[in-house]
Write an enzyme that holds these catalytic residues in place. Structure first.
Site, PDB file in Angstrom:
ATOM      1  N   ASP A  60     -23.079 -27.793   9.811  1.00  0.00           N
ATOM      2  CA  ASP A  60     -23.913 -27.824  10.903  1.00  0.00           C
ATOM      3  C   ASP A  60     -23.533 -28.711  12.035  1.00  0.00           C
ATOM      4  O   ASP A  60     -23.152 -29.916  11.861  1.00  0.00           O
ATOM      5  CB  ASP A  60     -25.452 -28.323  10.717  1.00  0.00           C
ATOM      6  CG  ASP A  60     -26.282 -27.837  11.756  1.00  0.00           C
ATOM      7  OD1 ASP A  60     -25.951 -27.800  12.718  1.00  0.00           O
ATOM      8  OD2 ASP A  60     -27.485 -27.937  11.602  1.00  0.00           O
ATOM      9  N   CYS A  85     -27.930 -23.525  16.378  1.00  0.00           N
ATOM     10  CA  CYS A  85     -28.332 -23.353  14.909  1.00  0.00           C
ATOM     11  C   CYS A  85     -28.775 -21.926  14.778  1.00  0.00           C
ATOM     12  O   CYS A  85     -27.903 -21.223  13.879  1.00  0.00           O
ATOM     13  CB  CYS A  85     -29.096 -24.335  14.464  1.00  0.00           C
ATOM     14  SG  CYS A  85     -28.673 -26.047  14.919  1.00  0.00           S
ATOM     15  N   HIS A 129     -33.283 -22.343   8.737  1.00  0.00           N
ATOM     16  CA  HIS A 129     -33.492 -22.240  10.115  1.00  0.00           C
ATOM     17  C   HIS A 129     -33.758 -20.963  10.539  1.00  0.00           C
ATOM     18  O   HIS A 129     -33.075 -20.670  11.760  1.00  0.00           O
ATOM     19  CB  HIS A 129     -32.389 -23.128  10.675  1.00  0.00           C
ATOM     20  CG  HIS A 129     -33.099 -23.833  12.018  1.00  0.00           C
ATOM     21  ND1 HIS A 129     -32.344 -24.636  12.986  1.00  0.00           N
ATOM     22  CD2 HIS A 129     -34.441 -23.894  12.408  1.00  0.00           C
ATOM     23  CE1 HIS A 129     -32.831 -25.147  13.754  1.00  0.00           C
ATOM     24  NE2 HIS A 129     -34.215 -24.688  13.481  1.00  0.00           N
ATOM     25  N   ASP A 163     -21.807 -23.412  12.396  1.00  0.00           N
ATOM     26  CA  ASP A 163     -22.733 -22.758  13.107  1.00  0.00           C
ATOM     27  C   ASP A 163     -22.253 -22.909  14.545  1.00  0.00           C
ATOM     28  O   ASP A 163     -22.739 -22.285  15.397  1.00  0.00           O
ATOM     29  CB  ASP A 163     -24.261 -22.961  12.887  1.00  0.00           C
ATOM     30  CG  ASP A 163     -24.424 -24.270  12.945  1.00  0.00           C
ATOM     31  OD1 ASP A 163     -23.753 -25.356  13.130  1.00  0.00           O
ATOM     32  OD2 ASP A 163     -25.735 -24.605  12.847  1.00  0.00           O
TER      33      ASP A 163
END
Length: 478
Positions: free
Chosen positions: A41, A81, A131, A288
């Protein structure tokens, strides 16, 4: 008689050879590799040893890069994200799957990675940050449709409290906490999962989704933080003078997370090797989106600068698939990952998928010279500590240029070869009029091809019925 015997013997030999060839062909057709996607991330493409970052050593990733296909121009088509994650598991662009902002739910009827691999006979697993649910960042995502086809589950919606990190396990509704630093604990969980699949006939497909190196930056284990001192950090040239002191502190913590992640990649690969599964497993290592970390006077992501939109993208592919390792120039985008994985696993690509299948390109059987489309629906001022003209945009990345326009017209044009830190905006420069016009025409054609009218962001938000606050962001609960 002797001649007859020789003819019979020759015929038997020929049959044997044909049988052996057919057997090898059948074996090749039946080969179904495991799939391990290592998703991080907010790891920008520049921040590895193999990419030349002077601040960080990543020996395990460097070794993986030397044995992999390295898409050095890989792009996060919407560098936020949830949009990337939705594109990863659907193979669709954000305005198709509808996840063009964080904290909204992906349609439970979507055709996804988990569902496709499960239908193809794979055991599917998901560990770490999800997410894609939009029902509260620390809430249970119950078994069933909202898990989008993944069988094994040790995951949370979203948390960046890496030392007190929530997760839920399979069918157990009880909230649990990863032991210690969650990057380490999630790696152990992934290794346990992989070891458990060693003796099974079904191949596995696992997404291991880490929350690091996303902020907060100063939360990696102390041993890793001690490796990096702010005074030793070399900044990119596009960090403003008045931000340098803070950026050095934050980068020291960022690199501490990265060093820990590099060690975990090493553990995963060592386990695959020791269990005899490395040569039977496709490994995709990526992120991401990136992190501006002070470049261009901003933090986080969403903007069209390289620090935000370019991501690491390594593909370790079993030798028997006959794909050479090395650097590749093609601009592989977020939605291209799924169809390429499916093709490598000899799984039919659903019609819902919009991404490009790069298998032929990897086999050197075809050339793909296509610019990458980058998109922002939300004005992004709220994503950065420093307001920097937040705006919606559409843009193109080629192997040399970055071009973007906002709702008012041309906005940014960079020659990334002559200007690698993107400090000289060429929009309106008379010497680049023809290039600007060419890129604008190419961008317009791509938008038309995709059915994207490039309307104000609120138009899409209202169309999808997302509730937003005064900043245009979906409010989320813990």
């Amino acid at each position: 008689m002797t001649r007859v015997i020789l003819l019979i013997f020759s015929s038997l030999m020929l049959l044997g050879c044909n049988s052996e060839k057919q057997s090898k062909t059948l074996e090749s057709q039946q080969f179904r590799p495991n799939v391990l996607v290592i998703l991080t991330d907010q790891w920008r493409a520049q921040a590895t040893g193999y990419a030349g970052d002077p601040n960080i050593n990543t020996p395990h990733l460097d070794r993986l890069a030397s044995r992999s296909v390295n898409f050095k121009n890989a792009v996060s088509g919407m560098p936020v994200c949830s949009p990337f994650r939705a594109s990863l598991i659907t193979g669709q662009r954000p305005l198709t799957h509808g996840i063009f902002m964080n904290d909204v739910q992906l349609d439970t009827a979507a055709v996804t990675f988990g569902k496709i691999f499960s239908k193809a006979g794979y055991d599917t697993g998901y560990i770490g940050k999800w997410h894609l649910d939009g029902h509260g960042r620390l809430s249970l995502i119950p078994p069933g449709k909202r898990r989008q086809g993944f069988d094994f589950w040790k995951a949370n919606e979203c948390t960046h409290d890496y030392n007190h990190s929530v997760y839920y396990e399979n069918h157990d509704p009880e909230r649990k906490i990863w032991e210690g630093y969650d990057t380490f604990a999630q790696t152990v969980a992934a290794i346990d999962y992989i070891v458990g699949k060693k003796t099974e006939e079904k191949p596995f497909s696992l997404i291991l989704s880490y929350g690091t190196p996303h902020a907060p930056y100063q939360t990696a284990p102390e041993a890793y933080q001690k490796r990096f001192h702010p005074d030793s950090i070399q900044l990119r040239e596009n960090v403003p003078e008045d931000m340098k002191e803070q950026v050095k502190k934050d980068l020291a913590g960022y690199y501490a997370h990265i060093a820990a992640l590099d060690d975990m990649v090493g553990k995963l690969i060592l386990n695959l090797k020791e269990t005899g599964q490395l040569n039977n497993t496709i490994i995709v290592f990526t992120s991401d989106h990136g992190d501006l970390l002070g470049s261009h006077g901003a933090y986080k992501k969403q903007q069209p600068y390289d620090e935000s939109v370019r991501v690491p993208m390594l593909w370790h592919i079993p030798e028997r698939l006959g794909i050479a390792t090395g650097k590749k120039d093609a601009l592989l985008n977020s939605e291209d990952i799924l169809p390429t994985l499916l093709a490598l696993c000899d799984i039919p690509i659903p019609e819902t998928v919009e991404g490009i299948n790069y298998k032929g390109y990897l086999e050197d059987a075809e050339n793909i010279d296509r610019a990458a489309l980058i998109t922002c629906v939300q004005p992004f001022g709220q994503w950065n500590r420093v307001q920097y003209g937040g705006r919606e945009y559409r843009g193109l990345l080629t192997q040399r240029y970055t071009y973007a326009r906002d709702l008012n017209g041309p906005w940014l044009l960079f020659d990334n070869e002559k200007d690698p830190y993107q400090m000289n905006n060429l929009v309106g420069n008379a010497e680049y009029t023809d290039l600007q016009s060419e890129l604008e025409n190419r961008l317009s054609a791509r938008l038309k091809e995709n059915g994207d009218e490039f309307l104000p962001g609120m138009t899409y938000i209202q169309e999808w019925g997302y509730p937003v606050d005064s900043l245009g962001t979906v409010p989320y609960s813990e």
